[in-house]
Design an enzyme around this catalytic site. Structure first.
Site, PDB file in Angstrom:
ATOM      1  N   SER A 134      15.981  -2.590 -14.739  1.00  0.00           N
ATOM      2  CA  SER A 134      17.823  -2.438 -15.504  1.00  0.00           C
ATOM      3  C   SER A 134      17.487  -3.586 -16.399  1.00  0.00           C
ATOM      4  O   SER A 134      16.692  -5.012 -15.606  1.00  0.00           O
ATOM      5  CB  SER A 134      18.705  -2.279 -14.665  1.00  0.00           C
ATOM      6  OG  SER A 134      19.855  -2.273 -14.779  1.00  0.00           O
ATOM      7  N   LYS A 189      17.804   3.468  -8.607  1.00  0.00           N
ATOM      8  CA  LYS A 189      18.049   3.106 -10.293  1.00  0.00           C
ATOM      9  C   LYS A 189      19.319   4.664 -10.578  1.00  0.00           C
ATOM     10  O   LYS A 189      19.934   3.553 -12.005  1.00  0.00           O
ATOM     11  CB  LYS A 189      17.048   3.331 -10.941  1.00  0.00           C
ATOM     12  CG  LYS A 189      16.567   2.639 -12.498  1.00  0.00           C
ATOM     13  CD  LYS A 189      17.869   1.389 -12.796  1.00  0.00           C
ATOM     14  CE  LYS A 189      17.645   1.120 -14.522  1.00  0.00           C
ATOM     15  NZ  LYS A 189      17.444   2.508 -15.204  1.00  0.00           N
ATOM     16  N   HIS A 192      22.153   3.221 -10.210  1.00  0.00           N
ATOM     17  CA  HIS A 192      23.001   2.339 -11.100  1.00  0.00           C
ATOM     18  C   HIS A 192      22.966   2.617 -12.251  1.00  0.00           C
ATOM     19  O   HIS A 192      24.920   2.310 -13.132  1.00  0.00           O
ATOM     20  CB  HIS A 192      21.667   1.291 -11.139  1.00  0.00           C
ATOM     21  CG  HIS A 192      22.124   0.051 -12.409  1.00  0.00           C
ATOM     22  ND1 HIS A 192      21.623   0.693 -13.748  1.00  0.00           N
ATOM     23  CD2 HIS A 192      22.514  -1.167 -11.495  1.00  0.00           C
ATOM     24  CE1 HIS A 192      22.091  -0.617 -14.353  1.00  0.00           C
ATOM     25  NE2 HIS A 192      22.029  -1.586 -13.496  1.00  0.00           N
ATOM     26  N   ASN A 193      22.960   3.363 -12.557  1.00  0.00           N
ATOM     27  CA  ASN A 193      22.724   4.340 -14.144  1.00  0.00           C
ATOM     28  C   ASN A 193      23.786   4.850 -14.267  1.00  0.00           C
ATOM     29  O   ASN A 193      24.690   5.292 -14.830  1.00  0.00           O
ATOM     30  CB  ASN A 193      22.337   4.431 -14.749  1.00  0.00           C
ATOM     31  CG  ASN A 193      20.967   4.202 -15.777  1.00  0.00           C
ATOM     32  OD1 ASN A 193      20.811   2.848 -14.644  1.00  0.00           O
ATOM     33  ND2 ASN A 193      20.107   4.647 -16.192  1.00  0.00           N
ATOM     34  N   GLU A 196      26.923   2.383 -13.736  1.00  0.00           N
ATOM     35  CA  GLU A 196      27.398   1.745 -15.552  1.00  0.00           C
ATOM     36  C   GLU A 196      27.694   2.640 -15.829  1.00  0.00           C
ATOM     37  O   GLU A 196      28.389   2.929 -16.859  1.00  0.00           O
ATOM     38  CB  GLU A 196      25.909   1.637 -15.895  1.00  0.00           C
ATOM     39  CG  GLU A 196      25.412   1.329 -17.290  1.00  0.00           C
ATOM     40  CD  GLU A 196      24.187   1.096 -17.646  1.00  0.00           C
ATOM     41  OE1 GLU A 196      24.102   1.912 -18.860  1.00  0.00           O
ATOM     42  OE2 GLU A 196      23.246   0.927 -16.977  1.00  0.00           O
TER      43      GLU A 196
END
Length: 495
Positions: A134, A189, A192-193, A196
């Site tokens: 990232s 990940k 995480h996105n 986001e």
């Protein structure tokens, strides 16, 4: 080749992220070989390495030469489009690799694909890592947040490299850690996105309220976000938002942001996050709302038609002036507090999803450590991640961020402002689905008793699903319709 001439590591796939990560590795003093099916990309990367300081980067033009140019045990990072291109690249490279060599996929891959590939390459004695990366183009070149999962031996082989190329946070070290086994790195990940997505949606709602209820100009918005970036909201996304409002349109008057079509793109990780939350029965309404808004944003023509039809039907948009006047200073402070509280709920949802998956798969994820590696390099990097890290360090079994004593106190302090912003937005006809979802999540989670008792009674009535009682153990079923009719025989509803 002479051992001294061999590269320490290799990287295949030289699009923007691949090029920048390769140059980052070379810049840290690790000789690297690079390869791409399109040879012009190899030449371009070699030229950049020369221009950026004669970096130790060597271009290779076929899979065999590429693999053989790397010292054993070989470590090869691949950065190609997720899905079949990854499988094709693995097939092209693995035929030249030896047992003990490792492949590291740095793309946004579905975690189960990574787990399948771990099994497939193990048949050849190869090791495999699925590594979330990232930070975008800039992060890849200057220091990303890295989330490697899979073979611990493969991680150990390149740990020194990853720790040098990752973002460095003062007093907290490099933004990389071994995540866990299997596809855990890709899953982390992905979440995480998802976080986001929620962050970006909440920021856009803050902008919408300030602009369309408060009547603030782009210049004022830029100054406000810059000021927020010096306080509790300090983060990469708040920082770049302030910058966006400063940019003028080179083709006409006004700000460039006002000329951008209001349709948001996506690549799938947000959808995967919401799907996983549903499968694991984890409430993630803020992240889900952000995904829904991206879908609705894509219906541009439908939205324009709906606006016209409803205007003709008599719907009037209530701007700030029609709401009786707005105290801008108070609105700005209220929106700041609402944004902060909403963000806590969004992060709480993401962390709870990670915990649920960790339990299901036996990954033993360290949530405090994940918060630490997200403090630098990545898109959601933010000052308050340090406080999330400390919350999980204080209590690794913390049920939810909103009940951490420090965060609980902040939520209580901010809830009045939060409710004012949501109420004002609703009165003005401004949609704030992310903030509303966060507030509803908070209000639902904090209530000791919910109206779910009525829903369960309904389920029992039409489906005989039974129910539990609060005053005695066991499962019960009631003939609701028969009893209701008997008790109401000859009695008016309101008599």
């Amino acid at each position: 080749m002479e051992a001294s001439a061999l590269s320490r590591i290799g990287l295949a796939g030289l699009a923007v992220m691949g090029q920048n990560l390769a140059l980052n590795i070379a810049d840290k003093g690790f000789p690297i070989s690079v390869y791409n099916r399109t040879t012009s990309k190899v030449d371009e990367t070699v030229d950049r390495a020369r221009q950026e300081g004669q970096l130790p980067l060597t271009g290779q033009y076929n899979p065999k030469d590429f693999v053989l140019s790397i010292q054993r045990p070989r470590s090869v990072i691949i950065l190609v489009k997720a899905g079949s291109p990854v499988d094709q690249t693995i097939a092209a490279l693995s035929s030249h690799m030896d047992p003990g060599d490792a492949i590291i996929d740095g793309g946004n891959e579905w975690y189960e694909n990574t787990e399948r590939r771990i099994q497939e390459v193990s048949g050849k004695g190869l090791l495999y890592l699925g590594m979330g990366v990232s930070g975008g183009e800039e992060g890849a070149r200057n220091g990303p947040s890295l989330m490697p999962g899979g073979s611990h031996q493969a991680y150990s082989n390149i740990q020194e490299i990853l720790e040098k190329i990752a973002a460095q946070v003062k007093d907290d070290g490099p933004c990389v850690t071994y995540i866990g086994e299997g596809g855990s790195g890709n899953f982390v990940k992905m979440v995480h996105n998802g976080i986001e997505y929620g962050d970006m949606q909440l920021i856009s709602e803050a902008y919408d309220v300030l602009k369309n209820v408060g009547g603030l100009s782009n210049q004022e918005l830029s100054e406000i976000f810059a000021e927020w970036n010096r306080g509790e909201l300090e983060s990469f996304l708040i920082e770049i938002t302030a910058d966006i409002f400063r940019v003028k349109d080179e083709y006409g008057d006004g700000g460039l942001v006002d000329k951008i079509l209001d349709k948001t793109g996506m690549k799938g990780t947000g959808k995967w996050t919401v799907q996983q939350a549903a499968e694991l029965s984890v409430a993630a309404p803020t992240i889900a709302a952000s995904l829904d808004c991206r879908y609705l944003s894509g219906l541009k023509e439908e939205r324009e038609n709906a606006a016209e039809v409803l205007r003709e039907a008599g719907l009037n948009e209530e701007k700030g002036a029609k709401l009786g006047g707005i105290d801008k200073k108070r609105l700005i402070d209220d929106v700041r507090q609402a944004l902060y509280a909403s963000k806590i709920c969004s992060y709480a949802q993401g962390m709870n999803l990670l915990r649920a998956k960790s339990v299901e798969r036996g990954w033993d994820l360290n949530l405090g450590e994940l918060a630490r590696i997200w403090k630098g390099g990545c898109i959601i990097r933010a000052v308050f991640l340090d406080r999330i890290k400390k919350a999980y360090q204080r209590n690794p079994n913390l049920a939810n961020l909103v009940v951490d004593p420090d965060f609980a106190r902040e939520m209580v302090q901010r809830q009045a402002a939060w409710r004012r912003v949501v109420g004002l937005a609703i009165s003005a006809g401004i949609s704030t689905p992310g903030m509303c979802a966060s507030l509803s999540y908070f209000d639902t989670y904090r209530r000791a008793r919910l109206p779910a008792n009525l829903v369960q009674a309904q389920r029992d009535l039409f489906g005989a699903h039974t129910y539990e009682r609060i005053d005695r153990p066991g499962s019960f079923h009631t003939e609701w319709t028969k009893l209701a009719r008997n008790s109401n025989a000859g009695v008016g509803a309101f008599s």
